[in-house]
Design a protein around this motif. Sequence first.
Motif, PDB file in Angstrom:
ATOM      1  N   ASP A   1       0.851  -1.183   0.000  1.00 50.39           N
ATOM      2  CA  ASP A   1       0.000   0.000   0.000  1.00 50.39           C
ATOM      3  C   ASP A   1       0.887   1.234   0.000  1.00 50.39           C
ATOM      4  O   ASP A   1       1.791   1.365   0.844  1.00 50.39           O
ATOM      5  N   ALA A   2       0.625   2.130  -0.995  1.00 46.75           N
ATOM      6  CA  ALA A   2       1.440   3.344  -1.087  1.00 46.75           C
ATOM      7  C   ALA A   2       1.252   4.212   0.150  1.00 46.75           C
ATOM      8  O   ALA A   2       0.178   4.225   0.768  1.00 46.75           O
ATOM      9  N   VAL A   3       2.279   4.948   0.496  1.00 46.12           N
ATOM     10  CA  VAL A   3       2.249   5.773   1.708  1.00 46.12           C
ATOM     11  C   VAL A   3       2.535   7.228   1.349  1.00 46.12           C
ATOM     12  O   VAL A   3       3.075   7.533   0.287  1.00 46.12           O
ATOM     13  N   ASN A   4       2.136   8.100   2.315  1.00 42.86           N
ATOM     14  CA  ASN A   4       2.429   9.533   2.204  1.00 42.86           C
ATOM     15  C   ASN A   4       1.937  10.096   0.854  1.00 42.86           C
ATOM     16  O   ASN A   4       0.884   9.749   0.367  1.00 42.86           O
ATOM     17  N   TRP A   5       2.743  10.955   0.238  1.00 40.85           N
ATOM     18  CA  TRP A   5       2.350  11.624  -1.015  1.00 40.85           C
ATOM     19  C   TRP A   5       2.234  10.685  -2.201  1.00 40.85           C
ATOM     20  O   TRP A   5       1.504  10.940  -3.163  1.00 40.85           O
ATOM     21  N   SER A   6       2.963   9.546  -2.106  1.00 36.88           N
ATOM     22  CA  SER A   6       2.919   8.607  -3.238  1.00 36.88           C
ATOM     23  C   SER A   6       1.553   7.922  -3.355  1.00 36.88           C
ATOM     24  O   SER A   6       1.228   7.341  -4.391  1.00 36.88           O
ATOM     25  N   ARG A   7       0.762   8.001  -2.252  1.00 37.06           N
ATOM     26  CA  ARG A   7      -0.564   7.393  -2.324  1.00 37.06           C
ATOM     27  C   ARG A   7      -1.426   8.098  -3.385  1.00 37.06           C
ATOM     28  O   ARG A   7      -2.216   7.450  -4.076  1.00 37.06           O
ATOM     29  N   TRP A   8      -1.277   9.415  -3.488  1.00 41.27           N
ATOM     30  CA  TRP A   8      -2.045  10.149  -4.513  1.00 41.27           C
ATOM     31  C   TRP A   8      -1.609   9.765  -5.916  1.00 41.27           C
ATOM     32  O   TRP A   8      -2.423   9.735  -6.850  1.00 41.27           O
ATOM     33  N   VAL A   9      -0.330   9.459  -6.063  1.00 44.48           N
ATOM     34  CA  VAL A   9       0.147   8.968  -7.357  1.00 44.48           C
ATOM     35  C   VAL A   9      -0.513   7.630  -7.684  1.00 44.48           C
ATOM     36  O   VAL A   9      -0.937   7.375  -8.809  1.00 44.48           O
ATOM     37  N   ALA A  10      -0.616   6.753  -6.660  1.00 47.64           N
ATOM     38  CA  ALA A  10      -1.244   5.446  -6.868  1.00 47.64           C
ATOM     39  C   ALA A  10      -2.701   5.589  -7.272  1.00 47.64           C
ATOM     40  O   ALA A  10      -3.182   4.913  -8.196  1.00 47.64           O
ATOM     41  N   TYR A  11      -3.422   6.513  -6.557  1.00 44.14           N
ATOM     42  CA  TYR A  11      -4.813   6.740  -6.922  1.00 44.14           C
ATOM     43  C   TYR A  11      -4.931   7.229  -8.377  1.00 44.14           C
ATOM     44  O   TYR A  11      -5.812   6.799  -9.130  1.00 44.14           O
ATOM     45  N   GLY A  12      -4.034   8.125  -8.726  1.00 42.63           N
ATOM     46  CA  GLY A  12      -4.067   8.652 -10.097  1.00 42.63           C
ATOM     47  C   GLY A  12      -3.791   7.581 -11.131  1.00 42.63           C
ATOM     48  O   GLY A  12      -4.419   7.543 -12.192  1.00 42.63           O
ATOM     49  N   LEU A  13      -2.860   6.665 -10.821  1.00 45.55           N
ATOM     50  CA  LEU A  13      -2.542   5.589 -11.768  1.00 45.55           C
ATOM     51  C   LEU A  13      -3.710   4.633 -11.931  1.00 45.55           C
ATOM     52  O   LEU A  13      -4.010   4.160 -13.035  1.00 45.55           O
TER      53      LEU A  13
END
Length: 485
Positions: free
Chosen positions: A451-463
């Motif tokens: 599970d992506a963490v911190n700011w990279s989570r928004w990148v995951a949602y976008g992908l």
Amino acid sequence: MPQPPGLNDAERRLWAAFPTGASVVLGDGLPAGPDPDRIVRADIITRLLLGAGDTRPGAVAAVRLRGAYITGQMDITGGTVEHELRLEDCRLVREPDFSNAETRQLRFAGCRMPGFDGGGLRVDGYLSLSGSRIDGSVRLARAQLGGGLRMNGTRITVTDPTQWAIFSGGLVVDVGAFIRDAEITGGVRFVGARMNGGLFMERTVLSNPGRIALDAQSMVVEDTAEFSNGFTALGTVRLRSARFNGLLSFSRARLDSTDPARMALHASHIQADELLLWPEEKIQGRVSLSYSRIDLLMDHPSVWPDELYLNGMTYQTLRGAEFKDRLSWVSRDKEFHLQPYEQLAAWYHGIGHDDLARKVQLAKMRARRRGLNPVGKAWNHLLDWTVGFGYRPWLAFAWFASLLAIGTTVFSIEHPQPIKPRDELPAFHSLIYTLDLLIPLDTFGQQLSYDAVNWSRWVAYGLVTTGWVLVTALIAGATRVLRPN
């Protein structure tokens, strides 16, 4: 038969010359007025044409007269004339009436008259009004001219907007209709005419500003129709439903409706073997070729009007314009229509340019965007940017590769945290993890293990979101589900 009493000198000469068909010259050029030496009564000419004069074996009787001032009306209505009539440089006070008559050859050369009535006229030879000046209407409704129609250099002037300069319906002309170098003020009506030997109107000027300059609906022309080499129409040229079994040419012509809101050329529903639409300058006014069938169309971008209607038109061959210009050509209708794009794409496909055919289809989908609501426009833009409406699927792979590179870089820097027990946890790989996010299915098990963490989570949602959008757009484009029927 002796000469009738009461003839003047000019009439006696004409009566005496009739049996041999000799020409009677009363003067050179049009008489300026009723010169007593030039006056001939129309009644005398009528009587000779209808058989009142003697004939002579071995000679051809005819009325041939030059330079006469003809008073009264030449009325041959319903009569049968066995003799040729040739008038040169004559002034006719009243219009001759040949309605429903049967005649031989009729020639009015360089004459001045207030009109001509030939409704229902049947002529074995030709009818010639060449070089004449006519201050009124020429009526040829239902006329049949076996030897052709000649109006070269004729000047016709009609100032009454309710009258036609030339009025004909059901006119039949064999051999050919030659109306070259003429000046016609007022409308010309050839509705339903049949020109079996062609129609030639080179260098002729038709002037009826703001109205119909030429109405030739349902006309049939065998061979060639030449509205070319200096032909000028100030007003609408209407050829709706006409058929041209040969060439229809507007080469080096001028088409000007004189009113931007009016048609300069209304040529819908026509059939033509070849249409040469290449005037001397840009067409002023609208042009319609809708629902026409043309084997060969030759035109040029420099002459296209701002509004051009092509919906329903079919053709076999195009000449005169490059591909980029043809895209502008099919988009000049203010209303969007599929058919012009489909026809153009089919033509490029038929000549082996599949790449250009796909570009036409792409241009069609972009043009369709103009009539969509805001949501439809947004989805249209999305399909265009992502997969080119299915005509450029490589765009989807380019987007996919770009997003894959971004995700791989991000998750190499900011590692996701594991969410499964260590003994069930696969080794993390940023590239495979990004693939799992982009592909809607959990293909490699990475998305459910980390599970992506911190700011990279928004990148995951976008992908994840863009992955779904890309796949949906690719499927929609590939299957053409948004392509209108």
